[in-house]
Design an enzyme around this catalytic site. Structure first.
Site, mmCIF file in Angstrom:
data_model
loop_
_atom_site.group_PDB
_atom_site.id
_atom_site.type_symbol
_atom_site.label_atom_id
_atom_site.label_comp_id
_atom_site.label_asym_id
_atom_site.label_seq_id
_atom_site.Cartn_x
_atom_site.Cartn_y
_atom_site.Cartn_z
ATOM 1 N N HIS A 1 45.040 46.486 54.357
ATOM 2 C CA HIS A 1 43.831 45.697 54.073
ATOM 3 C C HIS A 1 42.710 46.578 53.512
ATOM 4 O O HIS A 1 41.589 46.573 54.017
ATOM 5 C CB HIS A 1 43.368 44.961 55.336
ATOM 6 N N SER B 1 45.430 38.795 49.456
ATOM 7 C CA SER B 1 44.523 37.762 49.985
ATOM 8 C C SER B 1 44.577 37.648 51.497
ATOM 9 O O SER B 1 43.724 38.193 52.178
ATOM 10 C CB SER B 1 44.807 36.424 49.317
ATOM 11 N N ARG B 2 45.550 36.960 52.028
ATOM 12 C CA ARG B 2 45.710 36.871 53.483
ATOM 13 C C ARG B 2 47.204 36.848 53.800
ATOM 14 O O ARG B 2 47.989 36.211 53.092
ATOM 15 C CB ARG B 2 45.040 35.605 54.043
ATOM 16 N N GLU C 1 48.801 41.276 61.091
ATOM 17 C CA GLU C 1 48.160 42.589 60.896
ATOM 18 C C GLU C 1 47.141 42.952 61.980
ATOM 19 O O GLU C 1 46.812 44.129 62.154
ATOM 20 C CB GLU C 1 47.476 42.650 59.526
ATOM 21 N N LYS D 1 36.916 34.198 41.823
ATOM 22 C CA LYS D 1 36.299 35.438 41.323
ATOM 23 C C LYS D 1 37.347 36.542 41.126
ATOM 24 O O LYS D 1 37.406 37.193 40.080
ATOM 25 C CB LYS D 1 35.221 35.899 42.311
ATOM 26 N N ASP E 1 45.735 26.566 40.266
ATOM 27 C CA ASP E 1 44.582 26.384 41.139
ATOM 28 C C ASP E 1 44.342 24.875 41.228
ATOM 29 O O ASP E 1 44.298 24.209 40.195
ATOM 30 C CB ASP E 1 43.343 27.105 40.545
ATOM 31 N N ASP F 1 48.826 43.998 50.757
ATOM 32 C CA ASP F 1 47.640 44.634 51.353
ATOM 33 C C ASP F 1 47.298 43.938 52.663
ATOM 34 O O ASP F 1 46.412 44.387 53.390
ATOM 35 C CB ASP F 1 46.458 44.551 50.373
HETATM 36 P P1 NAI Z 1 37.100 32.447 45.459
HETATM 37 O O1 NAI Z 1 36.602 31.429 46.440
HETATM 38 O O2 NAI Z 1 36.197 32.903 44.370
HETATM 39 O O3 NAI Z 1 38.463 31.925 44.787
HETATM 40 C C1 NAI Z 1 39.504 31.333 45.504
HETATM 41 C C2 NAI Z 1 40.216 30.388 44.550
HETATM 42 O O4 NAI Z 1 41.361 29.865 45.238
HETATM 43 C C3 NAI Z 1 39.359 29.178 44.123
HETATM 44 O O5 NAI Z 1 39.370 29.040 42.716
HETATM 45 C C4 NAI Z 1 40.042 28.003 44.808
HETATM 46 O O6 NAI Z 1 39.954 26.802 44.040
HETATM 47 C C5 NAI Z 1 41.476 28.507 44.868
HETATM 48 N N1 NAI Z 1 42.304 27.747 45.779
HETATM 49 C C6 NAI Z 1 41.915 26.975 46.855
HETATM 50 N N2 NAI Z 1 42.997 26.378 47.384
HETATM 51 C C7 NAI Z 1 44.068 26.765 46.639
HETATM 52 C C8 NAI Z 1 45.456 26.443 46.676
HETATM 53 N N3 NAI Z 1 45.944 25.570 47.574
HETATM 54 N N4 NAI Z 1 46.271 27.018 45.770
HETATM 55 C C9 NAI Z 1 45.774 27.872 44.814
HETATM 56 N N5 NAI Z 1 44.469 28.184 44.724
HETATM 57 C C10 NAI Z 1 43.631 27.640 45.637
HETATM 58 O O7 NAI Z 1 37.589 33.670 46.356
HETATM 59 P P2 NAI Z 1 37.782 35.182 45.909
HETATM 60 O O8 NAI Z 1 36.516 35.938 46.114
HETATM 61 O O9 NAI Z 1 38.462 35.223 44.587
HETATM 62 O O10 NAI Z 1 38.790 35.692 47.063
HETATM 63 C C11 NAI Z 1 40.125 35.231 47.145
HETATM 64 C C12 NAI Z 1 40.724 35.685 48.463
HETATM 65 O O11 NAI Z 1 40.825 37.108 48.470
HETATM 66 C C13 NAI Z 1 39.849 35.391 49.706
HETATM 67 O O12 NAI Z 1 40.078 34.083 50.182
HETATM 68 C C14 NAI Z 1 40.308 36.414 50.697
HETATM 69 O O13 NAI Z 1 41.345 35.864 51.487
HETATM 70 C C15 NAI Z 1 40.888 37.523 49.820
HETATM 71 N N6 NAI Z 1 40.145 38.783 49.951
HETATM 72 C C16 NAI Z 1 40.850 39.901 50.317
HETATM 73 C C17 NAI Z 1 40.218 41.131 50.436
HETATM 74 C C18 NAI Z 1 40.979 42.367 50.784
HETATM 75 O O14 NAI Z 1 40.368 43.408 51.072
HETATM 76 N N7 NAI Z 1 42.296 42.357 50.763
HETATM 77 C C19 NAI Z 1 38.758 41.234 50.245
HETATM 78 C C20 NAI Z 1 38.128 40.012 49.799
HETATM 79 C C21 NAI Z 1 38.801 38.841 49.682
#
Ligand code: NAI
Length: 344
Positions: free
Chosen positions: A291, A229-230, A259, A153, A173, A254
């Site tokens: 974050h 992300s993390r 952290e 997303k 991906d 971020d």
């Molecule tokens: P999502 O689940 O929609 O997308 C994650 C994508 O990563 C998927 O398409 C998945 O296939 C892919 N993926 C899985 N393993 C992978 C790999 N080995 N290499 C490359 N891609 C891989 O998740 P979304 O909503 O896009 O969130 C992504 C990340 O953002 C979350 O996991 C979270 O850690 C982080 N996040 C950070 C926030 C912040 O405030 N800084 C807030 C919300 C999310």
């Protein structure tokens, strides 16, 4: 329902209290993290509400289970802080799968622009009546390549934003989206071709330290790294070495792998004893935000609405559409429930 709400900040309380007018639950706000020592305080409550830096490991889950807790409602999307193997069969875990992917993608874009055009430094300079521009030169994003790791997303919204700047896209991906018109490549190729690399994948054993000494050695000199992300997607020590040797152009973070102790807390009147974090912050070409990528009004409204809805669904005993468990993870589907109501 009585809910033990850990790591509560003033903004959480404002949005949850407002949303809770629909439910009338008893929300008890604790300002400390959930962890093995604080878990037993949940005795007498019906559910626990936790956030990204709460420690939901084996001792915590066992203590919660002994305290009678059968539902942990995460008020976030990421779940790398949960020991799902221990939780399986004991505590149902729900989350907020998406609150505002726009918030995170837009913050990544803000970091990219700031890091490249150094507006964080310009802001401080002009406040000190220093109107020079030496050292503030950036590069045109137009025509450059953004490498996007993870096209879920958030990654896809970030891609749309980059395209608005006239950037080329290369993505990686392991589960590529089908309905797209951007190019996928191997991770190695992405590292080689990108001027800006942005991480949008979850933290898993496969992605831990996806940015390390070897991957950095493949990157373009002067390239920028963005991580919303993390923290543990990046080997911070390898990043620091690369920055010291001027092999990369800069990093905007971020999230940070250690952290938990610092982010979301005020240390302005205190000593930060994490030398890695202080070294990072000392670089002029590193930008650290704590974050806050998710932190928009829309996201907080959505977080409160979905978390309380998850709790209501648990209370009613019906299906838990936002549940995630050990089996979901093993199957890689994020959804092992299929026709059954709950993961167990
Ligand atoms: P999502 O689940 O929609 O997308 C994650 C994508 O990563 C998927 O398409 C998945 O296939 C892919 N993926 C899985 N393993 C992978 C790999 N080995 N290499 C490359 N891609 C891989 O998740 P979304 O909503 O896009 O969130 C992504 C990340 O953002 C979350 O996991 C979270 O850690 C982080 N996040 C950070 C926030 C912040 O405030 N800084 C807030 C919300 C999310």
């Amino acid at each position: 329902m009585k809910i033990a709400f850990y790591d509560a900040k003033a903004y959480d309380i404002a949005y949850f209290d407002h949303e809770n007018e629909k439910y009338g639950y008893k929300l008890k706000y604790f300002d400390y993290h959930l962890g093995p020592e604080t878990a037993r305080l949940a005795a007498g409550y019906d559910a626990v509400c936790a956030f990204v830096n709460d420690v939901i490991d084996e001792p915590t889950i066992n203590a919660l289970y002994e305290a009678g807790i059968r539902h942990i409602a995460l008020r976030c999307a990421g779940y790398n802080n949960v020991d799902f193997k221990t939780a399986y069969g004991k505590c149902h875990i729900t989350r907020v799968p998406a609150y505002s992917p726009y918030a995170v993608a837009e913050h990544a874009a803000a970091l990219m622009l700031t890091l490249n055009r150094k507006t964080h430094r310009a802001y401080i300079r002009t406040r000190d009546n220093n109107f020079t521009i030496n050292g503030l030169m950036g590069f045109d994003l137009h025509g450059k390549t953004a490498g996007v790791v993870g096209t879920g997303k958030i990654g896809r919204i970030f891609i749309d934003i980059c395209r608005g700047f006239g950037m080329n896209i290369v993505a990686y991906d392991p589960f590529p989206a089908k309905d797209t018109d951007f190019e996928y490549a191997t991770l190695d190729e992405l590292f080689r071709r990108s001027d800006v690399i942005s991480l949008h994948c979850p933290l898993t054993p496969d992605t831990h330290y996806i940015i390390n000494e070897e991957s950095i050695s493949k990157m373009k000199p002067g390239g920028l790294i963005l991580n919303t992300s993390r923290g543990a997607l990046i080997d911070t020590r390898a990043l620091i070495e690369a920055l010291k040797e001027r092999r990369i152009g800069g990093a905007a973070l971020d999230v940070y792998e250690e952290e938990n102790e610092y982010f979301f807390e005020d240390f302005s009147d205190n000593i930060v004893s994490d030398d890695t974090l202080t070294r990072l912050i000392a670089f002029p070409n590193v930008l650290v935000t704590s974050h806050q990528a998710f932190f928009t009004k829309e996201a907080l409204e959505q977080i409160a609405a979905v978390t309380l809805q998850n709790i209501k669904e648990f209370e009613e005993g019906g299906p838990l559409p936002n549940e995630i468990c050990y089996n979901c993870m093993k199957k890689g589907t994020n959804d092992c429930r299929k026709d059954s109501k709950r993961c167990f």
